[in-house]
Design a protein around this motif. Structure first.
Motif, PDB file in Angstrom:
ATOM      1  N   UNK A   1      -7.521 -60.611  -8.731  1.00 11.60           N
ATOM      2  CA  UNK A   1      -6.903 -59.626  -9.623  1.00 11.60           C
ATOM      3  C   UNK A   1      -7.646 -59.363 -10.918  1.00 11.60           C
ATOM      4  N   UNK A   2      -8.942 -59.588 -10.938  1.00  8.55           N
ATOM      5  CA  UNK A   2      -9.664 -59.387 -12.208  1.00  8.55           C
ATOM      6  C   UNK A   2      -9.963 -57.918 -12.473  1.00  8.55           C
ATOM      7  N   UNK A   3      -9.921 -57.125 -11.425  1.00  6.35           N
ATOM      8  CA  UNK A   3     -10.144 -55.676 -11.540  1.00  6.35           C
ATOM      9  C   UNK A   3     -11.553 -55.330 -11.987  1.00  6.35           C
ATOM     10  N   UNK A   4     -12.472 -56.251 -11.810  1.00  6.33           N
ATOM     11  CA  UNK A   4     -13.878 -55.904 -12.060  1.00  6.33           C
ATOM     12  C   UNK A   4     -14.347 -54.831 -11.076  1.00  6.33           C
TER      13      UNK A   4
ATOM     14  N   UNK B   1     -13.366 -51.862 -21.062  1.00  3.65           N
ATOM     15  CA  UNK B   1     -14.681 -51.367 -20.634  1.00  3.65           C
ATOM     16  C   UNK B   1     -15.280 -52.176 -19.496  1.00  3.65           C
ATOM     17  N   UNK B   2     -14.582 -53.222 -19.084  1.00  6.11           N
ATOM     18  CA  UNK B   2     -15.127 -54.060 -18.028  1.00  6.11           C
ATOM     19  C   UNK B   2     -16.045 -55.162 -18.532  1.00  6.11           C
ATOM     20  N   UNK B   3     -16.298 -55.226 -19.828  1.00  8.58           N
ATOM     21  CA  UNK B   3     -17.108 -56.332 -20.366  1.00  8.58           C
ATOM     22  C   UNK B   3     -16.417 -57.647 -19.992  1.00  8.58           C
ATOM     23  N   UNK B   4     -17.152 -58.631 -19.480  1.00  9.73           N
ATOM     24  CA  UNK B   4     -16.504 -59.867 -19.041  1.00  9.73           C
ATOM     25  C   UNK B   4     -15.610 -60.491 -20.115  1.00  9.73           C
ATOM     26  N   UNK B   5     -14.405 -60.860 -19.706  1.00 12.00           N
ATOM     27  CA  UNK B   5     -13.430 -61.549 -20.560  1.00 12.00           C
ATOM     28  C   UNK B   5     -12.973 -60.663 -21.720  1.00 12.00           C
ATOM     29  N   UNK B   6     -12.647 -59.418 -21.451  1.00 11.42           N
ATOM     30  CA  UNK B   6     -12.255 -58.491 -22.516  1.00 11.42           C
ATOM     31  C   UNK B   6     -10.822 -58.000 -22.349  1.00 11.42           C
ATOM     32  N   UNK B   7      -9.992 -58.799 -21.701  1.00 12.51           N
ATOM     33  CA  UNK B   7      -8.631 -58.329 -21.402  1.00 12.51           C
ATOM     34  C   UNK B   7      -7.560 -58.762 -22.376  1.00 12.51           C
ATOM     35  N   UNK B   8      -7.966 -59.327 -23.520  1.00 14.34           N
ATOM     36  CA  UNK B   8      -6.929 -59.918 -24.366  1.00 14.34           C
ATOM     37  C   UNK B   8      -6.307 -58.931 -25.355  1.00 14.34           C
TER      38      UNK B   8
ATOM     39  N   UNK C   1      -3.367 -62.885 -22.861  1.00 18.96           N
ATOM     40  CA  UNK C   1      -4.302 -62.313 -21.903  1.00 18.96           C
ATOM     41  C   UNK C   1      -3.559 -61.318 -21.018  1.00 18.96           C
ATOM     42  N   UNK C   2      -3.948 -61.255 -19.781  1.00 14.85           N
ATOM     43  CA  UNK C   2      -3.285 -60.346 -18.857  1.00 14.85           C
ATOM     44  C   UNK C   2      -3.929 -58.976 -18.829  1.00 14.85           C
ATOM     45  N   UNK C   3      -3.096 -57.954 -18.727  1.00 16.24           N
ATOM     46  CA  UNK C   3      -3.600 -56.604 -18.489  1.00 16.24           C
ATOM     47  C   UNK C   3      -3.032 -55.581 -19.461  1.00 16.24           C
ATOM     48  N   UNK C   4      -2.257 -56.063 -20.433  1.00 15.27           N
ATOM     49  CA  UNK C   4      -1.503 -55.167 -21.316  1.00 15.27           C
ATOM     50  C   UNK C   4      -2.419 -54.271 -22.154  1.00 15.27           C
ATOM     51  N   UNK C   5      -3.371 -54.894 -22.856  1.00 16.86           N
ATOM     52  CA  UNK C   5      -4.194 -54.120 -23.787  1.00 16.86           C
ATOM     53  C   UNK C   5      -5.093 -53.128 -23.053  1.00 16.86           C
ATOM     54  N   UNK C   6      -5.502 -53.504 -21.848  1.00 20.19           N
ATOM     55  CA  UNK C   6      -6.341 -52.594 -21.059  1.00 20.19           C
ATOM     56  C   UNK C   6      -5.536 -51.342 -20.689  1.00 20.19           C
ATOM     57  N   UNK C   7      -4.290 -51.556 -20.292  1.00 25.08           N
ATOM     58  CA  UNK C   7      -3.415 -50.411 -19.966  1.00 25.08           C
ATOM     59  C   UNK C   7      -3.177 -49.559 -21.216  1.00 25.08           C
TER      60      UNK C   7
ATOM     61  N   UNK D   1     -10.648 -57.860 -16.160  1.00 25.47           N
ATOM     62  CA  UNK D   1     -12.088 -57.823 -16.380  1.00 25.47           C
ATOM     63  C   UNK D   1     -12.675 -59.183 -16.724  1.00 25.47           C
ATOM     64  N   UNK D   2     -12.002 -60.246 -16.320  1.00 26.98           N
ATOM     65  CA  UNK D   2     -12.565 -61.582 -16.521  1.00 26.98           C
ATOM     66  C   UNK D   2     -12.871 -62.213 -15.179  1.00 26.98           C
ATOM     67  N   UNK D   3     -14.128 -62.594 -14.974  1.00 32.94           N
ATOM     68  CA  UNK D   3     -14.490 -63.218 -13.704  1.00 32.94           C
ATOM     69  C   UNK D   3     -14.113 -64.702 -13.635  1.00 32.94           C
ATOM     70  N   UNK D   4     -13.776 -65.282 -14.791  1.00 32.63           N
ATOM     71  CA  UNK D   4     -13.392 -66.700 -14.823  1.00 32.63           C
ATOM     72  C   UNK D   4     -11.878 -66.774 -14.763  1.00 32.63           C
TER      73      UNK D   4
END
Lengths: 221, 702
Positions: free
Chosen positions: A56-59, B70-77, B98-104, B309-312
């Protein structure tokens, strides 16, 4: 499942001729009863998402849109993860705790373009803006022809084709010219490109692993 | 409005008292970067000193920065800024989720959402791109957060991202959270939403974030970044020897290895070798369930979750069927203190075998604690609640302050036996504001007054309380000695800083760490071996400043400070060097405004200094050194038989810490005596308005 069913009903032109033309994209023929039928070259394959591996990272969505649109968005991503992330394909139900999604059993179903043999999006397009890409067979939108009417979006049984509200142009999976960016950028290998026969089995077969088959029961290619 | 890259250019403003909704221009705040920085500027400009956090005049900002979306790694906060109810002087601070709030939020066209006033009735805020509406929330008021999200989601649509409060926030309890997604909580600001009568914010966005660089440029930078990134907390070596790895360390969060699975996936997923060269295994390298909850958690692990947008993936997502016995969803997810904080209430004897749960009692107990807290919206104050319960029970505080009838009604026998069902009773009481017990959620500074707690409470080493400000350690003196200790001195809540921790804890051999430290901080002595701390020096002060600056930078951009900065990498052929210019590289690429590492750090220094100015203003004194930055006694009291600066102790030394403060003040250009920002420094940072604001109140050091 394949192009033969409607091809059998073709009049005038020999089947071999139809396929030769279709190999270059798609062509239209008149049937004996006067209807227009399009014959599509089979796609080289399709992208399939594995709900068991997805984190679910949406990358994938950012990779898709930066490459294809030069900006980043979830709504117009050609792979659809965000919309199913919370509650699965079926959406919110009273039994959400047991259903798919982050608020349920954590299962994340990403939906991908099936590059259908008879693409409803392409058949619905009133201006012929959707054709099979010469190289990959992906059903692609010609942005110059697209009028943003949304016929493709309404026609696609899987909800993949999406009109970008910022450009009034339809977006759908292009297979990135044969090197899908979503596949490359998935950090768990949950997204893969499969050649057509395998993709067809995975997306439409009785043991389909893609949750997309849950979405519209009974739908076929 | 012209096209802005990275930024959407718009801030959503909502006055809940009048229902007025309007748009503000983000770019007028650009000197403060985004997220936390802009949030502080709005507090500075618009919320007068002395405002109560729950007053309508207080404002709360949900912030994202230019890199978010923007998809930059670990930018979902998401960084939330407001006054802090737990602070005894209601200082400003940030909470993060974290999560997906700010991206939305970004995709809906907003860099930030700022709420002010107080709604006359409970509402939730519906945001669909540019359409914003206040909706009646009476039907979800009183509900737990899980059901609230489902009910609002059923109206908004399944894809809506929602931030909501539970009963704890509604009841305006100081220790409450705002939660988003299944397990992402911002601690400390839930009560402010409650005071504003706002149950939730729900967002759907169909737009995009524009990027100045070409797709190829951004993708190339992303690819490079993916070669630098480590596991959770930027740990760069695995737990076990692996063919690709030169080193291993059992304590690493790079737990992925052959033979370790997401055991409850169907079919189970092997985390595997996780060779850093394999981009498609990055998301498997952190199997956090076994790290957080022990080896027994492997079989319950469905997958790893986390943020946009975080791969970790640092949130363990478990299916623990035993939870259904307690009426709970068997699916439970969290990370780190999201587990240990809620269960910490059991720390009197720990969680023992209970209710036939056998060897997995601890995992079931963790699931109970996390589920309760995440549904009711309680904040653990970074684990303080557990230490408090233990202390108050052992020292007879509960017996003294609770009415006899209330005391007798609490199942203390469960606490004594380590039966985790105690958590159900405990959290239900306190979140619903029942009895005297619920005041434990006022926070340490306030209960110390209410319950007459003395020096013994503040100065007990086991209580881990950092200052009389009422917040505990968070990678403090146990994390780099003076480096972590000093970082913890400048905030109004636990410092939540991981810039230093992601360096100190990277698990590389100490000699190599020192080599890299020398390159960044000018001397290998910036860093000591763990539990072998040496006296203060200039390089440590530079390490402190860098950590504070990057922390604010990340919370403003918004990047995850639990991963960033990238000082090290897992790559042997890079000699394990990371790249500390990556934030600036991404900022420049995304916004089209070219900034060097030093220039971007300078912007973040402005944010650090603004928080400092806010603290000076709310305390009404320039004497930060003695009134704010001083620590509780236990920190500088020698361990028995272990003098400071001998191996085996984390205890600091008083004059040495004072020297450290002086060095840090100096590096920031703050007054060396008081630690308050000077007029000259503020003006040099382009903050003349802040200087004159402080000057008018007589709050500039002389």
């Amino acid at each position: 499942m394949d192009t033969t069913k409607s091809a059998l009903r073709l009049a005038g032109t020999g089947l071999a001729g139809a396929f030769a033309a279709a190999a270059l994209g798609c062509v239209s023929f008149d049937t004996r009863d006067g209807k227009k039928v399009k014959v599509w070259a089979t796609s080289s394959g399709a992208i399939v998402h594995d709900p068991n591996l997805c984190v679910g990272c949406r990358r994938c969505e950012s990779a898709c849109t930066i490459k294809n649109d030069g900006k980043v968005s979830a709504y117009i991503s050609r792979i659809k993860v965000s919309r199913n992330l919370n509650y699965g394909v079926m959406g919110v139900t009273a039994a959400y705790q047991k259903a798919d999604g982050q608020h349920g059993n954590f299962r994340i179903v990403g939906e991908t373009c099936r590059q259908c043999s008879h693409p409803a999006c392409g058949d619905a397009c009133p201006v012929g803006a959707i054709t099979a890409d010469k190289k990959t067979g992906a059903r692609v939108v010609d942005a110059k022809k697209c009028v943003g009417c949304g016929a493709c979006q309404r026609a696609c049984p899987w909800g993949i084709a999406t009109v970008d509200p910022e450009t009034d142009t339809s977006t759908k999976c292009t297979l990135c010219g044969g090197d899908p960016n979503c596949v490359k950028n998935c950090p768990t290998g949950a997204i893969k490109f499969y050649p057509w026969e395998e993709a067809e089995a995975l997306l439409f077969g009785p043991d389909a692993t893609s949750g997309a088959t849950d979405a519209v029961s009974g739908a076929t290619a | 409005m012209s096209v802005t890259y990275g930024y959407t250019g718009k801030i959503l403003r909502v006055d809940l008292t009048t229902g007025k909704i309007w748009t503000d221009d983000t770019m007028k705040y650009k000197d403060y970067i985004g997220g936390e920085g802009i949030g502080y500027k709005i507090l500075w400009d618009e919320v007068p000193a002395g405002t109560h956090p729950y007053a309508p005049e207080n404002k709360i900002a949900f912030g994202a920065g230019p890199l978010c979306g923007t998809g930059v790694p670990c930018s979902g906060r998401t960084t939330i800024t407001s006054l802090l109810p737990t602070s005894p002087f209601h200082g400003a601070g940030s909470s993060h989720m974290g999560g997906y709030f700010s991206v939305e939020m970004k995709y809906a066209g907003w860099d930030m959402i700022v709420l002010e006033g107080r709604s006359p009735k409970p509402v939730w805020i519906r945001i669909e791109d540019g359409k914003v509406k206040l909706e009646d929330a009476r039907w979800v008021w009183g509900k737990g957060i899980f059901d609230t999200m489902a009910m609002i989601g059923s109206q908004m649509g399944k894809e809506a991202q929602i931030a909501a409060i539970g009963p704890a926030g509604e009841n305006q309890l100081n220790m409450s959270v705002i939660r988003t997604g299944t397990s992402h909580s911002a601690g400390g600001h839930g009560g402010i939403m409650g005071a504003k009568n706002v149950k939730a914010i729900a967002i759907k966005g169909t737009g995009s974030v524009k990027v100045a660089a070409t797709p190829e440029e951004l993708m190339a930078l992303d690819k490079y970044m993916m070669s630098i990134i480590g596991a959770n907390n930027q740990m760069v070596i695995p737990t076990v020897p692996l063919p690709w790895a030169e080193y291993s360390d059992k304590g690493s969060r790079w737990t992925g290895r052959p033979g370790l699975y997401w055991g409850a996936a169907n079919p189970p997923v092997e985390t595997g070798e996780c060779n850093p060269a394999d981009m498609q295994s990055v998301g498997k390298r952190t199997q956090k369930a076994v790290f957080d909850l022990g080896a027994g958690a492997e079989k319950y692990t469905v997958r790893m979750g986390g943020c946009a947008h975080c791969p970790i993936r640092c949130h363990a997502q478990l299916n623990v069927p035993q939870l259904e016995k307690y009426g709970m969803d068997p699916n439970v997810s969290n990370t780190c203190v999201g587990w240990s904080g809620p269960r910490g209430v059991m720390s009197l004897v720990g969680i023992k075998e209970f209710d036939g749960n056998g060897a997995d009692s601890s995992i079931v107990g963790n699931g109970i604690g996390t589920t309760m807290v995440d549904d009711l919206g309680v904040w653990c104050n970074y684990g303080q609640i557990g230490r408090d319960v233990k202390w108050f029970y052992q020292k007879g505080v509960f017996k003294r302050v609770l009415p006899a009838e209330e005391y007798a009604s609490i199942p203390w026998d469960m606490l004594e036996k380590g039966d985790a069902r105690f958590l159900i009773d405990f959290y239900t009481r306190i979140a619903n504001k029942q009895g005297e017990l619920h005041h434990i959620l006022d926070g340490s500074a306030w209960i110390a007054q209410r319950w007459g707690l003395g020096d013994d409470y503040w100065d007990a080493k086991d209580n881990k309380l950092w200052t009389r400000g009422g917040y505990p350690v968070h990678h403090s003196n146990e994390a780099g000695g003076q480096v972590g200790a000093l970082i913890s001195c400048f905030t109004n809540r636990d410092s939540q800083n991981h810039s230093h921790m992601n360096f100190i804890g990277n698990k590389l051999p100490i000699a190599l760490q020192k080599e890299i430290a020398a390159e960044i901080f000018g001397s290998p002595d910036a860093l000591d071996a763990a539990m072998d701390y040496k006296p203060m020096n200039e390089a440590k002060a530079r390490f402190v400043k860098w950590s504070m600056v990057r922390g604010r930078l990340h919370d403003s951009l918004t990047l995850c400070n639990w991963m960033w900065p990238m000082a090290v990498s897992p790559q042997k052929d890079r000699k394990y060097r990371g790249d500390t210019t990556l934030e600036a590289k991404f900022f420049s690429a995304v916004t089209g405004v070219a900034k060097t590492e030093a220039e971007l750090d300078k912007d973040a220094e402005r944010v650090v200094t603004l928080l400092r100015a806010l603290t000076v203003r709310s305390m009404g004194t320039v004497d930060m050194r003695n009134q704010h930055d001083n620590t509780n006694e236990w920190i500088t009291k020698a361990d028995k038989d272990k003098p400071q600066f001998t191996p085996g102790t984390i205890q600091m030394e008083k004059t040495d810490l004072e020297l450290g403060r002086t060095m840090v003040y100096k590096l920031f250009g703050w007054d060396e005596k008081t630690g308050a920002p000077t007029k000259a420094t503020l003006e040099a940072l382009g903050m003349a308005d802040v200087a004159s604001g402080l000057g008018e109140k007589g709050l500039l050091p002389v």
